[in-house]
Design an enzyme around this catalytic site. Structure first.
Site, PDB file in Angstrom:
ATOM      1  N   GLU A  47      40.661  42.167  27.824  1.00 38.39           N
ATOM      2  CA  GLU A  47      40.482  43.676  27.966  1.00 38.39           C
ATOM      3  C   GLU A  47      41.098  44.377  27.186  1.00 38.39           C
ATOM      4  O   GLU A  47      42.300  44.587  26.640  1.00 38.39           O
ATOM      5  CB  GLU A  47      41.112  43.889  29.426  1.00 38.39           C
ATOM      6  CG  GLU A  47      40.341  43.386  30.661  1.00 38.39           C
ATOM      7  CD  GLU A  47      41.015  43.623  31.906  1.00 38.39           C
ATOM      8  OE1 GLU A  47      40.242  43.252  33.044  1.00 38.39           O
ATOM      9  OE2 GLU A  47      42.146  43.774  31.843  1.00 38.39           O
ATOM     10  N   LYS A  96      34.187  32.950  33.276  1.00 36.64           N
ATOM     11  CA  LYS A  96      34.379  34.343  33.096  1.00 36.64           C
ATOM     12  C   LYS A  96      36.019  34.574  32.967  1.00 36.64           C
ATOM     13  O   LYS A  96      36.974  33.656  33.330  1.00 36.64           O
ATOM     14  CB  LYS A  96      33.878  34.903  34.432  1.00 36.64           C
ATOM     15  CG  LYS A  96      34.640  34.480  35.560  1.00 36.64           C
ATOM     16  CD  LYS A  96      35.843  35.467  36.013  1.00 36.64           C
ATOM     17  CE  LYS A  96      35.661  37.028  36.047  1.00 36.64           C
ATOM     18  NZ  LYS A  96      37.064  37.502  36.078  1.00 36.64           N
ATOM     19  N   THR A 136      41.961  37.407  35.602  1.00 41.57           N
ATOM     20  CA  THR A 136      41.032  36.515  36.672  1.00 41.57           C
ATOM     21  C   THR A 136      40.286  35.631  35.659  1.00 41.57           C
ATOM     22  O   THR A 136      39.495  36.348  35.035  1.00 41.57           O
ATOM     23  CB  THR A 136      40.482  37.304  37.562  1.00 41.57           C
ATOM     24  OG1 THR A 136      41.631  38.261  38.130  1.00 41.57           O
ATOM     25  CG2 THR A 136      39.492  36.628  38.592  1.00 41.57           C
ATOM     26  N   ASN A 195      42.546  49.050  32.803  1.00 43.44           N
ATOM     27  CA  ASN A 195      43.187  48.524  34.172  1.00 43.44           C
ATOM     28  C   ASN A 195      43.830  49.731  34.929  1.00 43.44           C
ATOM     29  O   ASN A 195      44.070  49.640  36.110  1.00 43.44           O
ATOM     30  CB  ASN A 195      44.404  47.665  33.658  1.00 43.44           C
ATOM     31  CG  ASN A 195      43.773  46.293  33.313  1.00 43.44           C
ATOM     32  OD1 ASN A 195      43.676  45.493  34.374  1.00 43.44           O
ATOM     33  ND2 ASN A 195      43.806  45.857  32.144  1.00 43.44           N
ATOM     34  N   THR A 248      33.184  40.243  35.569  1.00 46.41           N
ATOM     35  CA  THR A 248      33.785  41.389  36.037  1.00 46.41           C
ATOM     36  C   THR A 248      33.908  42.323  34.957  1.00 46.41           C
ATOM     37  O   THR A 248      32.969  42.905  34.592  1.00 46.41           O
ATOM     38  CB  THR A 248      34.970  41.188  36.835  1.00 46.41           C
ATOM     39  OG1 THR A 248      35.975  40.298  35.994  1.00 46.41           O
ATOM     40  CG2 THR A 248      34.919  40.254  38.195  1.00 46.41           C
TER      41      THR A 248
END
EC number: 2.3.1.35
Length: 398
Positions: free
Chosen positions: A271, A174, A185, A393, A148
Site C-alpha cells: 500500500e 492478493k 491481508t 490505511n 481489496t
C-alpha cells in the site's frame, strides 16, 4: 515457459469465475475455482492466533481426505472475529458452493478477505454464489474478485514438458497491506494439472512458502485470514511424482518460480509503495539466520523510509542486522546497494554518492549483505514506506 494471458484456470480440468454481489460498492467480490475432478490439495495458514472463520472451514474440508474440488472466495468482508455466527456463515458459504456445483461440502475450501469484525451479508453471498458460472465463466474475473486495496492483479502461469507430459502451474494472489507472514491481508491459490500425492504436495508447499511468501513484508502486520491453497488434479496424465526424481525436481523449480513471483508481486504492490526492496544475505552460518536477517532489513521502518527518500543511510541497515537475532561477527560485514559497496568489513567504504543517488531512483532496489561468517544465504522482499501508506490505511473503512 511463461504462458501469456494465463489464468488460474489454464491448467487442464480447472475452471473459474468472478462476479459482483454487493460486498463491495462496484468491483467484483466473489469468485470460485472449480476442478472437474477431485484434486489432491494442501494449504498453509496464518500464524496469527486470531484466525478468521474461513481458516477453520478450510481446515475442516482438508481434514476429510486432503482433496478439494473447489475454492469459494469473497472480498470486502473478512469474516474474522465474528464468533459463532461467523463460523455458521462460513459453513453456510461452503454448503451453498457445494450445492451449486453438485459436490460434497468437504470438497470445498473457503477464503475471505476484507474488513475485520463485520458479518457477511449472507443474502448477498448466496445470490453471488448462485450467479457464478464455474464451467463457462470468465476465469480472469476470479483474479479481480479476490482483491481489496491491491492496485494490480498478481498472477503467473508456467508450462513445461515433464516425463513426456505437458504440465501447467498457475498461481494468483492478493495482498497489499497487513503483510508480515508467518503467513503473509494475503491470499494465494495455485492450481496444477500435474499428479502430485497430497503428502508430497503439502511438504513442497510448506518448504516453498517458507522461502517465498514468508520472506516478504509490507507493514509488519500479520493478518487473521492469510492462506495459501494448492490443488493438483492430475489431468495432465503424468505418473504421480515421487520425491527425489528428476521429474519432481523440475516440477519443484516451476512451483518455486510461481510462489516467488507472487510473493514479490505482493511486496511490490504494498500500500502506497513506490519501490520493491530485495535484501540478499550471504555468508551466514545457517539458512535460518540468513532469512531472518534479510527479512529484518526489509521489515525495518527506518530502512523502508530511507529507500522512499532515496537516502543511502547504511546505518539503518546495519542497525536492523544487529537486532535481527541472527548470528554473525559485528566487525566483518560488507553492505552493497546495487553495484555500490558502502560498507566494507564494517567500515565505511569510499564510493561515488552521485552513482548511488541515481541508483536509488530506480523502482527495484537491491541490498546485498555479506556476513563473512559461513556459507548460507537467504533473500527477503519488501517495499518502501510512503506518505500514501498512512493515507490509505487511515481511510480504509471510509
Amino acid at each position: 515457459m511463461t504462458v501469456e494471458n494465463g489464468t488460474i484456470a489454464t491448467p487442464l480440468g480447472f475452471f473459474a469465475d468472478g462476479k459482483h454481489c454487493g460486498l463491495k460498492r462496484k468491483k467484483k467480490d466473489i469468485g470460485i475455482i472449480f476442478s472437474e475432478k477431485p484434486a489432491e490439495a494442501a494449504a498453509v495458514y496464518t500464524m496469527n492466533q486470531m484466525q478468521a472463520a474461513p481458516i477453520f472451514i478450510t481446515k475442516d474440508s482438508l481434514a476429510a481426505n486432503q482433496t478439494l474440488q473447489a475454492i469459494v472466495v469473497n472480498s470486502g468482508v473478512a469474516n474474522a472475529c465474528t464468533g459463532k455466527r461467523g463460523l455458521e456463515d462460513g459453513f453456510a458459504m461452503r454448503a451453498l458452493a457445494a450445492k451449486h456445483l453438485g459436490i460434497a461440502d468437504t470438497d470445498v475450501a473457503v477464503a475471505s478477505t476484507g474488513v475485520i469484525g463485520d458479518y457477511l451479508p449472507m443474502e448477498k453471498v448466496e445470490a453471488g454464489i448462485a450467479s457464478l458460472d464455474a464451467k463457462s465463466g470468465v476465469s480472469a474475473d476470479f483474479h479481480e474478485a479476490i482483491l481489496t486495496t491491491d492496485t494490480v492483479q498478481k498472477e503467473l502461469t508456467l508450462q513445461a514438458k515433464i516425463g513426456g507430459k505437458t504440465i501447467t502451474i498457475s498461481g494468483v494472489a492478493k495482498g497489499s497491506g497487513m503483510i508480515h507472514p508467518n503467513m503473509a491481508t494475503m491470499l494465494s491459490f495455485i492450481t496444477t494439472d500435474a499428479a502430485v500425492p497430497a503428502k508430497l504436495l503439502q511438504k513442497l508447499l510448506k518448504q516453498k512458502v517458507d522461502q517465498t511468501f514468508n520472506q516478504i513484508t509490507v507493514d509488519g502486520d500479520t493478518s487473521t485470514n492469510d492462506m495459501v491453497v494448492v490443488m493438483a488434479n492430475g489431468c495432465a496424465g503424468n505418473t504421480a511424482f515421487s520425491e527425489g526424481t528428476p521429474e519432481f525436481a523440475t516440477f519443484t523449480k516451476m512451483f518455486y518460480a510461481v510462489c516467488q513471483h507472487l510473493a514479490k508481486s505482493i511486496a511490490r504492490d504494498g500500500e502506497g509503495a513506490t519501490k520493491l526492496i530485495e535484501a540478499q544475505v550471504k555468508g551466514a552460518t545457517s539458512k535460518e539466520d540468513a532469512r531472518m536477517i534479510a527479512k529484518q532489513i526489509v521489515s525495518s521502518s527506518l530502512v523502508k523510509t530511507a529507500m522512499f527518500g532515496e537516502d543511502a543511510n547504511w546505518g539503518r541497515i546495519i542497525c536492523a542486522i544487529g537486532y535481527s537475532g541472527g548470528r554473525f561477527s559485528p566487525d566483518n560485514i560488507t553492505i552493497r546497494i546495487g553495484e555500490t559497496v558502502i560498507l566494507e568489513k564494517s567500515e565505511t567504504a569510499a564510493y561515488n554518492p552521485d552513482v548511488l543517488a541515481d541508483y536509488l531512483q530506480k523502482e527495484n532496489i537491491l541490498i546485498e549483505v555479506n556476513l563473512h561468517s559461513g556459507l548460507e544465504a537467504g533473500t527477503a522482499w519488501g517495499c518502501d514506506l510512503s506518505y500514501d501508506y498512512v493515507k490509505i490505511n487511515a481511510c480504509y473503512r471510509t
